[in-house]
Design an enzyme around this catalytic site. Structure first.
Site, PDB file in Angstrom:
ATOM      1  N   ASN A 152       2.977  -1.113  -6.880  1.00 52.67           N
ATOM      2  CA  ASN A 152       2.685   0.298  -6.638  1.00 52.67           C
ATOM      3  C   ASN A 152       2.733   1.048  -7.972  1.00 52.67           C
ATOM      4  O   ASN A 152       3.699   1.748  -8.277  1.00 52.67           O
ATOM      5  CB  ASN A 152       3.699   0.861  -5.643  1.00 52.67           C
ATOM      6  CG  ASN A 152       3.650   0.119  -4.320  1.00 52.67           C
ATOM      7  OD1 ASN A 152       2.673   0.189  -3.593  1.00 52.67           O
ATOM      8  ND2 ASN A 152       4.705  -0.621  -4.017  1.00 52.67           N
ATOM      9  N   MET A 211       0.855  -1.187   0.000  1.00 48.90           N
ATOM     10  CA  MET A 211       0.000   0.000   0.000  1.00 48.90           C
ATOM     11  C   MET A 211       0.889   1.234   0.000  1.00 48.90           C
ATOM     12  O   MET A 211       0.994   1.937   1.009  1.00 48.90           O
ATOM     13  CB  MET A 211      -0.915  -0.030   1.238  1.00 48.90           C
ATOM     14  CG  MET A 211      -1.976   1.053   1.263  1.00 48.90           C
ATOM     15  SD  MET A 211      -3.171   0.939  -0.076  1.00 48.90           S
ATOM     16  CE  MET A 211      -3.993  -0.587   0.323  1.00 48.90           C
ATOM     17  N   CYS A 212       1.617   1.433  -1.093  1.00 51.76           N
ATOM     18  CA  CYS A 212       2.508   2.576  -1.295  1.00 51.76           C
ATOM     19  C   CYS A 212       3.872   2.357  -0.629  1.00 51.76           C
ATOM     20  O   CYS A 212       4.008   1.609   0.327  1.00 51.76           O
ATOM     21  CB  CYS A 212       1.924   3.897  -0.813  1.00 51.76           C
ATOM     22  SG  CYS A 212       0.291   4.285  -1.463  1.00 51.76           S
ATOM     23  N   ARG A 213       4.864   3.027  -1.175  1.00 49.04           N
ATOM     24  CA  ARG A 213       6.212   3.104  -0.604  1.00 49.04           C
ATOM     25  C   ARG A 213       6.643   4.558  -0.724  1.00 49.04           C
ATOM     26  O   ARG A 213       6.320   5.237  -1.701  1.00 49.04           O
ATOM     27  CB  ARG A 213       7.203   2.237  -1.380  1.00 49.04           C
ATOM     28  CG  ARG A 213       6.874   0.752  -1.498  1.00 49.04           C
ATOM     29  CD  ARG A 213       7.267  -0.049  -0.253  1.00 49.04           C
ATOM     30  NE  ARG A 213       6.227  -0.001   0.776  1.00 49.04           N
ATOM     31  CZ  ARG A 213       6.319  -0.595   1.967  1.00 49.04           C
ATOM     32  NH1 ARG A 213       7.428  -1.251   2.284  1.00 49.04           N
ATOM     33  NH2 ARG A 213       5.335  -0.522   2.826  1.00 49.04           N
TER      34      ARG A 213
END
Length: 259
Positions: free
Chosen positions: A41, A1-3
């Protein structure tokens, strides 16, 4: 869930920070090593950086995957900066906000990113919206949970909170309203970094002379990387890092009524 990743230190080309490392943010867009939720992502990316003598950062954001943007490759090769915040996005829910939904969000000298999600969005966040002035709600840059988190943080900054208090206060509010949320936040003004670890991985690397990096996960296997404990707020400069615990609202016992 995103970086996401923030850097403070000597000026470096963006590609040396974001593309060249063996497990760079660029690679994390399709092959993150420590991501607990989601696998790819590819729903947008962005990078913000500070030019010497200008307190307001520049941004480059796109709705598609970072690996498909040839213009970014050219930009990253020639732009140098000593303060950077960048992110690759995995959307919580489908939407039509395009690059407006991609971090970093910005206001004045601030850059902000959120790695995670608000559980039960948007219903769970509705009670918190009433605390924001209508103009701030109407000024949301996107109709996403991350944009709403940024609105809560920015409201606290405008009221005079320091960066760590602004992040920590927003996280506690959101965790009480939506307990299963993941709230790893990243904020910089080009001179300091503030971040929270709440439900997902967060790491930092600090070395005199080479600067400070705070990131969702290490971009190489250097032993200097340190993991931030969950339920922690981090503050960092070019020379050091401080960690402090964040109290979980769920762990606080209600006070007994006076008799």
């Amino acid at each position: 869930m995103c970086r996401h990743l923030a850097y403070l230190g000597p000026e470096e080309p963006l590609d040396r920070l974001l593309v060249e490392p063996p497990h760079s943010l660029y690679r994390q867009s399709w092959a993150p090593r420590r991501q607990r939720h989601g696998t790819v992502n590819a729903d947008g990316f962005g990078v913000g950086w500070y030019a010497p003598g200008d307190p307001a950062p520049a941004r480059y954001r796109r709705a598609g995957p970072i690996w498909a943007d040839l213009s970014f490759a050219d930009l990253a090769r020639v732009v140098r900066a000593g303060a950077v915040l960048a992110a690759v996005r995995d959307a919580t829910v489908a939407g039509a906000d395009a690059e407006a939904a991609a971090a970093p969000f910005a206001d004045g000298r601030w850059l902000f990113s959120h790695n995670g999600m608000i559980a039960g969005w948007p219903d769970s966040a509705a009670p918190l919206a009433s605390a924001l002035p209508p103009v701030e709600l109407l000024s949301l840059q996107a109709s996403t949970d991350s944009a709403f988190v940024w609105a809560l943080v920015l409201h606290r900054l405008r009221l005079g909170d320091d960066p760590a208090d602004a992040l920590g206060g927003a996280v506690r509010e959101l965790a009480e309203a939506a307990p299963a949320s993941r709230l790893n936040l990243l904020l910089t003004d080009g001179a300091t970094i503030a971040a929270t670890a709440w439900g997902d991985s967060l790491w930092y690397r600090a070395e005199p002379g080479t600067g400070t990096v705070v990131a969702s996960e290490p971009y190489d296997d250097d032993p200097l990387w340190q993991e931030v404990p969950d339920r922690t707020v981090l503050t960092a400069s070019r020379t050091g890092v401080l960690l402090a615990p964040l109290e979980d609202p769920a762990s606080v016992s209600p006070k007994e009524p006076c008799t």
